[in-house]
Motif scaffolding. Structure first.
Motif, short mmCIF file in Angstrom:
data_model
loop_
_atom_site.label_atom_id
_atom_site.label_comp_id
_atom_site.label_asym_id
_atom_site.label_seq_id
_atom_site.Cartn_x
_atom_site.Cartn_y
_atom_site.Cartn_z
N THR A 127 0.83 -1.23 -0.18
CA THR A 127 0.10 -0.13 0.09
C THR A 127 0.91 1.38 -0.03
N ALA A 187 -1.13 -0.49 -4.37
CA ALA A 187 -2.45 0.19 -3.95
C ALA A 187 -1.68 1.35 -3.68
N VAL A 207 -4.51 -1.35 -7.80
CA VAL A 207 -5.99 -1.27 -7.13
C VAL A 207 -5.68 0.39 -6.68
N THR A 256 -6.72 2.78 -4.11
CA THR A 256 -7.20 2.46 -2.81
C THR A 256 -6.84 3.58 -1.95
N ALA A 300 -13.15 0.08 0.67
CA ALA A 300 -12.09 0.16 -0.34
C ALA A 300 -10.80 -1.04 0.00
N VAL A 301 -10.75 -1.02 1.31
CA VAL A 301 -9.84 -2.01 1.71
C VAL A 301 -10.31 -3.24 1.70
N GLU A 304 -12.57 -4.49 -0.66
CA GLU A 304 -12.31 -4.54 -2.02
C GLU A 304 -11.04 -4.86 -2.66
N LEU A 305 -10.07 -3.95 -2.08
CA LEU A 305 -8.42 -4.42 -2.46
C LEU A 305 -8.29 -5.97 -2.40
N CYS A 357 -6.26 -2.95 6.93
CA CYS A 357 -5.44 -3.89 6.25
C CYS A 357 -4.87 -5.06 6.78
#
Length: 250
Positions: free
Chosen positions: A10, A34, A58, A60, A67-68, A70-71, A120
């Protein structure tokens, strides 16, 4: 689905995150990047694929729990596994003494640096514990180990990252999941440029904080992240590794 190890980073669009993504790729991992900077991510994917591995971008915002989720769902849909994760997304916030730093700044820094990382890590721990293997490296800072004037919220957030790391490491050790943190010193990135305003005299002062009398590079931090991730560090967990040119040893 893939048989190659899969690594997630990330905050991957620039600086330490970008270098870590490239370092994972060079080690043979397929890589998921991300960040909120969509165009930079897509260029990074092109650079990673030139190394000869697969890559997925992705877009994010880690402060958005949906969003997390979905990632991590996209990672499993595309690759079917997640072996390594580097939770690097973070901000430094405003530079002001504690009594003058706003509560709005505190909330924003904690929301991204701690709550976002926590969300995450929850998703990653669920995946990795079900696999019976995995390694997470959280990006903390020497500011999570010692105090830095003018960055109270940032210091608090990175101290929290260290403690979240230690707790998760103890909780998931028997399930085959290792959790460590890297604590960089002053690293020559866009973030440090914002703090120093690229003033040569200020940069010299930051360099002098380290016994090596220089700032570190993003590549040096990335190398530490990948080392902690890969099987060569299989008996290392719950550690906060200072990558700081000796700063906290003084």
């Amino acid at each position: 689905m893939t048989t190659s190890p899969v690594a997630l980073i990330t905050g991957a669009a620039a600086g330490i995150g970008k270098e870590t993504a490239l370092a994972y790729a060079r080690s043979g991992c397929d890589v998921v990047v991300a960040d909120i900077q969509e165009s930079a991510l897509h260029q990074l994917v092109k650079d990673i694929k030139l190394i000869g591995v697969d890559a997925l971008a992705v877009t994010t915002d880690v402060s958005d729990i949906n969003a997390v989720k979905e990632l991590h769902n996209k990672i499993m849909e595309r690759f079917g596994r997640l072996d390594y994760a580097c939770n690097n997304a973070g901000i430094e916030g405003e530079n002001a003494p504690t009594a003058e730093s706003s509560l709005e700044n505190y909330d924003r820094v904690m929301n991204i640096n701690v709550r976002g990382l926590y969300a995450c890590m929850q998703a990653q721990l669920a995946i990795m514990s079900s696999q019976g293997r995995g390694s997470i490296v959280n990006m903390a800072s020497v500011a999570g180990l010692i105090g830095f004037p003018g960055l109270p919220a940032y210091c608090a957030s990175k101290g929290a990252v260290v403690q979240l790391t230690k707790t998760a490491a103890v909780e998931y050790a028997e399930q085959g999941v290792r959790v460590n943190a890297v604590c960089p010193g002053a690293i020559k990135t866009d973030m440090i440029d914002r703090i120093t305003s690229k003033d040569p005299e200020t940069e010299k002062q930051f360099a002098a904080l380290h016994p090596m009398n220089r700032m570190g590079t993003a590549e040096e931090v990335a190398n530490a992240v990948v080392f902690l991730s890969l099987p060569g560090a299989s008996f290392i967990t719950g550690q906060a590794l200072a990558v700081d040119g000796g700063m906290v040893a003084r």
